[in-house]
Design an enzyme around this catalytic site. Structure first.
Site, PDB file in Angstrom:
ATOM      1  N   ASP A  75      59.578  28.157  30.960  1.00 31.31           N
ATOM      2  CA  ASP A  75      58.872  29.101  30.041  1.00 31.31           C
ATOM      3  C   ASP A  75      59.662  29.213  28.786  1.00 31.31           C
ATOM      4  O   ASP A  75      60.939  28.985  28.778  1.00 31.31           O
ATOM      5  CB  ASP A  75      58.906  30.545  30.583  1.00 31.31           C
ATOM      6  N   LYS A  87      46.457  32.391  24.921  1.00 32.81           N
ATOM      7  CA  LYS A  87      45.101  32.860  25.582  1.00 32.81           C
ATOM      8  C   LYS A  87      44.510  33.931  24.771  1.00 32.81           C
ATOM      9  O   LYS A  87      43.526  34.545  25.286  1.00 32.81           O
ATOM     10  CB  LYS A  87      45.495  33.395  26.772  1.00 32.81           C
ATOM     11  N   SER A 136      39.440  28.209  32.718  1.00 34.02           N
ATOM     12  CA  SER A 136      38.889  29.572  32.498  1.00 34.02           C
ATOM     13  C   SER A 136      37.150  29.492  32.692  1.00 34.02           C
ATOM     14  O   SER A 136      36.666  28.753  32.291  1.00 34.02           O
ATOM     15  CB  SER A 136      39.003  30.160  31.190  1.00 34.02           C
ATOM     16  N   TYR A 183      40.088  28.515  21.537  1.00 31.22           N
ATOM     17  CA  TYR A 183      40.673  28.709  22.934  1.00 31.22           C
ATOM     18  C   TYR A 183      39.783  28.348  24.013  1.00 31.22           C
ATOM     19  O   TYR A 183      40.115  27.400  24.849  1.00 31.22           O
ATOM     20  CB  TYR A 183      41.088  30.299  23.076  1.00 31.22           C
ATOM     21  N   LYS A 232      40.517  25.047  26.430  1.00 31.41           N
ATOM     22  CA  LYS A 232      40.226  24.586  27.877  1.00 31.41           C
ATOM     23  C   LYS A 232      39.185  23.525  28.224  1.00 31.41           C
ATOM     24  O   LYS A 232      39.586  22.765  29.340  1.00 31.41           O
ATOM     25  CB  LYS A 232      39.779  26.052  28.627  1.00 31.41           C
ATOM     26  N   PHE A 258      38.029  33.718  36.621  1.00 32.17           N
ATOM     27  CA  PHE A 258      37.362  34.889  35.860  1.00 32.17           C
ATOM     28  C   PHE A 258      38.350  36.070  35.216  1.00 32.17           C
ATOM     29  O   PHE A 258      39.203  35.634  34.525  1.00 32.17           O
ATOM     30  CB  PHE A 258      36.435  35.262  37.126  1.00 32.17           C
ATOM     31  N   ASN A 259      38.014  37.255  35.486  1.00 35.49           N
ATOM     32  CA  ASN A 259      39.046  37.999  34.995  1.00 35.49           C
ATOM     33  C   ASN A 259      39.942  38.525  35.939  1.00 35.49           C
ATOM     34  O   ASN A 259      40.028  39.518  36.655  1.00 35.49           O
ATOM     35  CB  ASN A 259      38.328  39.341  34.399  1.00 35.49           C
ATOM     36  N   PHE A 262      32.775  48.324  24.463  1.00 36.60           N
ATOM     37  CA  PHE A 262      31.969  47.701  23.477  1.00 36.60           C
ATOM     38  C   PHE A 262      30.556  47.398  23.918  1.00 36.60           C
ATOM     39  O   PHE A 262      30.038  46.389  24.410  1.00 36.60           O
ATOM     40  CB  PHE A 262      32.877  46.253  23.238  1.00 36.60           C
TER      41      PHE A 262
HETATM   42  N1  UFG Z   1      36.058  45.856  26.866  1.00 37.52           N
HETATM   43  C1  UFG Z   1      35.806  46.901  26.328  1.00 37.52           C
HETATM   44  N2  UFG Z   1      36.599  47.355  25.498  1.00 37.52           N
HETATM   45  C2  UFG Z   1      37.876  47.118  25.353  1.00 37.52           C
HETATM   46  C3  UFG Z   1      38.141  45.778  26.037  1.00 37.52           C
HETATM   47  C4  UFG Z   1      37.244  45.176  26.608  1.00 37.52           C
HETATM   48  O1  UFG Z   1      34.653  47.529  26.520  1.00 37.52           O
HETATM   49  O2  UFG Z   1      38.697  47.969  24.492  1.00 37.52           O
HETATM   50  C5  UFG Z   1      34.934  44.975  27.551  1.00 37.52           C
HETATM   51  C6  UFG Z   1      34.559  43.828  26.680  1.00 37.52           C
HETATM   52  O3  UFG Z   1      33.496  44.029  25.952  1.00 37.52           O
HETATM   53  C7  UFG Z   1      34.307  42.867  28.171  1.00 37.52           C
HETATM   54  C8  UFG Z   1      34.981  43.344  29.371  1.00 37.52           C
HETATM   55  O4  UFG Z   1      35.427  44.613  28.782  1.00 37.52           O
HETATM   56  O5  UFG Z   1      32.848  43.356  28.485  1.00 37.52           O
HETATM   57  C9  UFG Z   1      36.238  42.515  29.617  1.00 37.52           C
HETATM   58  O6  UFG Z   1      36.761  42.297  28.458  1.00 37.52           O
HETATM   59  P1  UFG Z   1      38.217  41.377  28.311  1.00 37.52           P
HETATM   60  O7  UFG Z   1      38.657  41.195  27.026  1.00 37.52           O
HETATM   61  O8  UFG Z   1      38.995  41.908  29.512  1.00 37.52           O
HETATM   62  O9  UFG Z   1      38.038  39.975  28.868  1.00 37.52           O
HETATM   63  P2  UFG Z   1      36.657  38.885  28.780  1.00 37.52           P
HETATM   64  O10 UFG Z   1      35.518  38.754  29.653  1.00 37.52           O
HETATM   65  O11 UFG Z   1      36.213  39.250  27.239  1.00 37.52           O
HETATM   66  O12 UFG Z   1      37.840  37.970  28.278  1.00 37.52           O
HETATM   67  C10 UFG Z   1      38.021  36.826  29.419  1.00 37.52           C
HETATM   68  C11 UFG Z   1      39.431  36.381  29.200  1.00 37.52           C
HETATM   69  C12 UFG Z   1      39.605  35.327  28.177  1.00 37.52           C
HETATM   70  C13 UFG Z   1      38.458  34.494  28.247  1.00 37.52           C
HETATM   71  C14 UFG Z   1      37.132  35.242  28.397  1.00 37.52           C
HETATM   72  C15 UFG Z   1      35.778  34.362  28.503  1.00 37.52           C
HETATM   73  O13 UFG Z   1      40.494  37.298  29.391  1.00 37.52           O
HETATM   74  O14 UFG Z   1      40.766  34.704  28.464  1.00 37.52           O
HETATM   75  O15 UFG Z   1      36.810  35.876  29.455  1.00 37.52           O
HETATM   76  O16 UFG Z   1      34.678  35.157  28.559  1.00 37.52           O
HETATM   77  F1  UFG Z   1      38.425  33.735  27.256  1.00 37.52           F
END
Ligand code: UFG
Length: 337
Positions: free
Chosen positions: A33, A86, A126, A151, A155, A180-181, A220
């Site tokens: 790392d 990421k 991802s 990003y 991938k 996924f998440n 959001f």
């Molecule tokens: N969200 C909010 N408020 C916030 C943060 C997130 O409403 O402050 C919502 C987002 O709109 C989304 C959900 O929560 O609907 C999840 O958001 P994240 O940012 O936690 O995760 P994402 O699904 O956007 O992102 C993930 C990974 C990324 C990857 C992406 C691909 O973290 O690495 O999926 O879609 F690129």
């Protein structure tokens, strides 16, 4: 003798949880790392959890000579390659940083594996490679869409790089995991996600809001075409994800197989459901507001999990409620760090 597994990015969020899972499964993890998005004190936490000192190298995985030292000194059986940047938004502002690091490090890792006869690779990809899915749950046969960000494109390129190297025999075998998440933390509360600055991801934002670090969470958008109008994601507990990596190593040694797999729970949860889960399990009220949509967000995605379950002989064991409980325990412990 225990099989040595090189875990690049092993002090990071998913990497550190995987180090624990590897120890529990009888492997010997070796961390590489550069601490660009992690903290060296995570190593002490790993010792507390595993009761072992984990061997580690401070090295940037794009530095081939530096990384070579690890391959020279250790008899490595397999590599789990997590080390990558990421942050989606940052990748739009600074694409060179993402292409250089995410593709460059994989390139170095495969070159060294080839040079030192290391046969097994597990790679972190991802679900972002699917973009806005044509159908749900999304399975591995779903077409790869034009990437939404550098990003995401990094991938996609890495996945292609791996399949080209497999075809040319520059790489013996690989299992690519499309995450996924990932959410939650180790149940000990000793390790978890460590976002730098304001978190982009939902769960760290929720826990920081509950801890009073952020005033409120902005949801959001609430006019998506989903039941409650908020986006849907497949939130997988980081320990379930970590275990999938161990199973991937076992699968490769048992079958010699290379494959690409979704790693999710198969269950979609909306943003509001995630918030409700957090409130329920931790008996807290979260301050949140509905705000505008975030640009680039996809409406909904969740995984078809059959192929991963069958191939890896793996199943998720934790729920989103478990993840929310564990994430909050970690956040509270972090406040005392
Ligand atoms: N969200 C909010 N408020 C916030 C943060 C997130 O409403 O402050 C919502 C987002 O709109 C989304 C959900 O929560 O609907 C999840 O958001 P994240 O940012 O936690 O995760 P994402 O699904 O956007 O992102 C993930 C990974 C990324 C990857 C992406 C691909 O973290 O690495 O999926 O879609 F690129």
């Amino acid at each position: 003798m225990k099989k040595k597994i090189l875990v690049t990015g092993g002090a990071g969020y998913i990497g550190s949880h995987t180090v624990i899972a590897l120890c529990e499964a009888g492997f010997e993890p070796i961390i590489a790392d550069n601490y660009s998005n992690s903290e060296p004190w995570i190593l002490d936490q790993l010792t507390k959890i595993t009761k072992k000192k984990i061997k580690n190298y401070t090295v940037d995985c794009t530095d081939k000579d530096g990384l070579k030292k690890v391959f020279k000194e250790e008899q490595i059986y397999g590599v789990i390659h997590f080390a990558a940047y990421k942050a989606v938004g940052e990748s739009v502002e600074n694409p060179l940083k993402y292409y250089q690091n995410n593709i460059g490090s994989l390139n170095c890792v495969i070159e060294l594996m080839n040079e030192y006869g290391v046969e097994n690779l597990v790679f972190s990809s991802s679900c972002t490679v699917y973009g806005e899915a044509d159908y749900l749950p999304v399975d591995e046969k779903h077409p790869i869409k034009k990437a939404e960000s550098p990003y995401g494109y990094s991938k996609q390129v890495c996945e292609t790089l791996i399949s080209d190297c497999l075809n040319s025999n520059q790489l013996t075998r690989a299992i690519t995991l499309r995450y996924f998440n990932p959410v939650g933390a180790h149940t000990s509360g000793l390790i978890g996600e460590l976002p730098i600055g304001t978190p982009n991801n939902l769960v760290p934002f929720i826990t920081q809001t509950a801890a009073g670090i952020r005033k409120y969470l902005t949801v959001f958008g609430n006019d998506y075409k989903t039941d409650d109008g908020t986006c849907i994601r497949d939130y997988i507990h980081v320990m379930d994800l970590a275990n999938a990596h161990v199973k991937a190593l076992n699968t490769m040694s048992e079958t010699g197989k290379s494959i690409t797999l979704n790693v999710g729970t198969g269950k979609g949860s909306s943003v509001l459901e995630a918030v409700q889960s957090f409130e329920k399990v931790n008996q807290l009220k979260l301050n949140y507001r509905i705000g505008p949509k975030r640009s680039g967000d996809i409406e909904q995605i969740y995984a078809a999990t059959e192929l991963a379950e069958k191939t890896l002989k793996w199943r998720t064991e934790y729920s989103i409620d478990d993840a929310m409980k564990d994430a909050w325990r970690w956040e509270k412990n972090l406040a005392n760090k």
